[in-house]
Motif scaffolding. Structure first.
Motif, PDB file in Angstrom:
ATOM      1  N   SER A   1      -9.879  18.774  21.569  1.00  0.00           N
ATOM      2  CA  SER A   1     -10.932  18.121  21.608  1.00  0.00           C
ATOM      3  C   SER A   1     -11.053  17.322  20.374  1.00  0.00           C
ATOM      4  CB  SER A   1     -12.250  18.814  21.665  1.00  0.00           C
ATOM      5  OG  SER A   1     -12.247  19.776  20.746  1.00  0.00           O
ATOM      6  N   ASN A   2     -10.204  17.341  19.422  1.00  0.00           N
ATOM      7  CA  ASN A   2     -10.043  16.566  18.283  1.00  0.00           C
ATOM      8  C   ASN A   2     -11.409  16.698  17.386  1.00  0.00           C
ATOM      9  OD1 ASN A   2      -7.679  15.141  18.593  1.00  0.00           O
ATOM     10  ND2 ASN A   2      -8.408  14.083  19.907  1.00  0.00           N
ATOM     11  N   ASP A   3     -11.841  18.103  17.458  1.00  0.00           N
ATOM     12  CA  ASP A   3     -13.215  18.158  16.573  1.00  0.00           C
ATOM     13  C   ASP A   3     -12.879  19.655  15.798  1.00  0.00           C
ATOM     14  OD1 ASP A   3     -13.432  19.882  18.739  1.00  0.00           O
ATOM     15  OD2 ASP A   3     -15.336  19.609  19.061  1.00  0.00           O
ATOM     16  N   MET A   4     -11.734  20.221  15.931  1.00  0.00           N
ATOM     17  CA  MET A   4     -11.451  21.340  15.267  1.00  0.00           C
ATOM     18  C   MET A   4      -9.727  21.700  15.266  1.00  0.00           C
ATOM     19  SD  MET A   4     -13.234  24.940  15.873  1.00  0.00           S
ATOM     20  CE  MET A   4     -13.560  26.067  14.584  1.00  0.00           C
ATOM     21  N   GLY A   5      -9.569  22.116  13.987  1.00  0.00           N
ATOM     22  CA  GLY A   5      -8.159  22.419  14.004  1.00  0.00           C
ATOM     23  C   GLY A   5      -7.819  23.061  12.818  1.00  0.00           C
ATOM     24  N   PHE A   6      -6.449  23.164  12.462  1.00  0.00           N
ATOM     25  CA  PHE A   6      -6.188  24.447  11.261  1.00  0.00           C
ATOM     26  C   PHE A   6      -4.938  23.816  10.612  1.00  0.00           C
ATOM     27  CE2 PHE A   6      -3.709  26.017  14.696  1.00  0.00           C
ATOM     28  CZ  PHE A   6      -2.396  26.605  14.083  1.00  0.00           C
ATOM     29  N   THR A   7      -4.715  24.180   9.265  1.00  0.00           N
ATOM     30  CA  THR A   7      -3.840  23.806   8.372  1.00  0.00           C
ATOM     31  C   THR A   7      -3.474  25.057   7.679  1.00  0.00           C
ATOM     32  OG1 THR A   7      -5.393  23.400   6.608  1.00  0.00           O
ATOM     33  CG2 THR A   7      -4.537  21.680   7.869  1.00  0.00           C
ATOM     34  N   TRP A   8      -2.113  25.236   7.413  1.00  0.00           N
ATOM     35  CA  TRP A   8      -1.490  26.298   6.752  1.00  0.00           C
ATOM     36  C   TRP A   8      -0.524  25.886   5.732  1.00  0.00           C
ATOM     37  CZ3 TRP A   8       3.872  27.025   7.400  1.00  0.00           C
ATOM     38  CH2 TRP A   8       4.232  26.686   8.600  1.00  0.00           C
ATOM     39  N   GLY A   9      -0.301  26.879   4.594  1.00  0.00           N
ATOM     40  CA  GLY A   9       0.809  26.938   3.818  1.00  0.00           C
ATOM     41  C   GLY A   9       0.995  27.813   2.694  1.00  0.00           C
ATOM     42  N   HIS A  10       1.263  27.318   1.452  1.00  0.00           N
ATOM     43  CA  HIS A  10       1.491  28.382   0.445  1.00  0.00           C
ATOM     44  C   HIS A  10       0.493  28.072  -0.686  1.00  0.00           C
ATOM     45  CE1 HIS A  10       3.733  29.422  -3.504  1.00  0.00           C
ATOM     46  NE2 HIS A  10       3.782  30.507  -2.585  1.00  0.00           N
TER      47      HIS A  10
END
Length: 195
Positions: free
Chosen positions: A132-141
């Protein structure tokens, strides 16, 4: 070189495995010959995904990566106050070995570090936007650098995940920030240690 569908499947499996196991025992690494992001081996700087080098990234993923980059820059300059400013009113933090912190006010009360005394930095390595392009996630170090009472450097590192949500006014805020200690050893995607 894996096909695009295989890369998408690997990304999805790794993201799901990471979300399901925030204790940091899941390590995801794409084959180095692909255009997909990789986690760097311990002790090495992680690669940064550039939209110019990754033209197949969706606009949603690029937006999330840009948000995460601005979040990291603000925290590097402003410390704990800047960290808490990015959270939604009902945001949550989950940190290794600690109780959840619920709500931006509680997060602000706990995040009192001065960037001159404690430097928190991180690099996004991947992202996924919801349908829905209104929620998402990122991840990393991430890395945290400070000094002990005798002035000796202390460095902590690990993996993080940030869940972003679009607010009614169109701004994006952090809904969840979770972190876990660095895994003991790096390996291929989704390797779970044996008991």
């Amino acid at each position: 070189m894996p096909g695009t569908e295989n890369v998408k499947k690997i990304r999805s499996i790794c993201a799901l495995a990471f979300v399901m196991n925030l204790a940091g025992t899941v390590v995801c690494q794409m084959p180095s010959s692909s255009a997909a992001p990789t986690l760097s081996p311990l002790g090495q700087k992680p690669s940064i995904i550039s939209p110019l080098a990754q033209p197949t990234l969706s606009p949603g993923v690029i937006l999330l990566m840009e948000l995460e980059g601005r979040f990291a820059q603000a925290v590097a300059a402003g410390g704990g106050k800047a960290f808490s400013d990015w959270f939604a009113d009902d945001g949550v933090t989950l940190n290794n070995g600690q109780l959840p912190v619920l709500g931006r006010a509680a997060i602000a009360a706990k995040a009192q570090w001065d960037p001159k005394e404690y430097q928190l930095t991180w690099v996004p390595e991947g992202a996924q936007m919801g349908p829905s392009n209104d929620m998402g996630f990122t991840w990393g170090h991430y890395e945290g650098r400070s000094k002990d009472k005798s002035g000796q450097p202390i460095v902590i590192s690990g993996r993080y995940m940030t869940v972003w949500k679009k607010m009614p006014d169109g701004n994006w805020k952090v809904a969840l920030d979770a972190s876990a200690n660095e895994p003991a050893a790096a390996g291929e995607c989704c390797v779970v240690p044996k008991p």
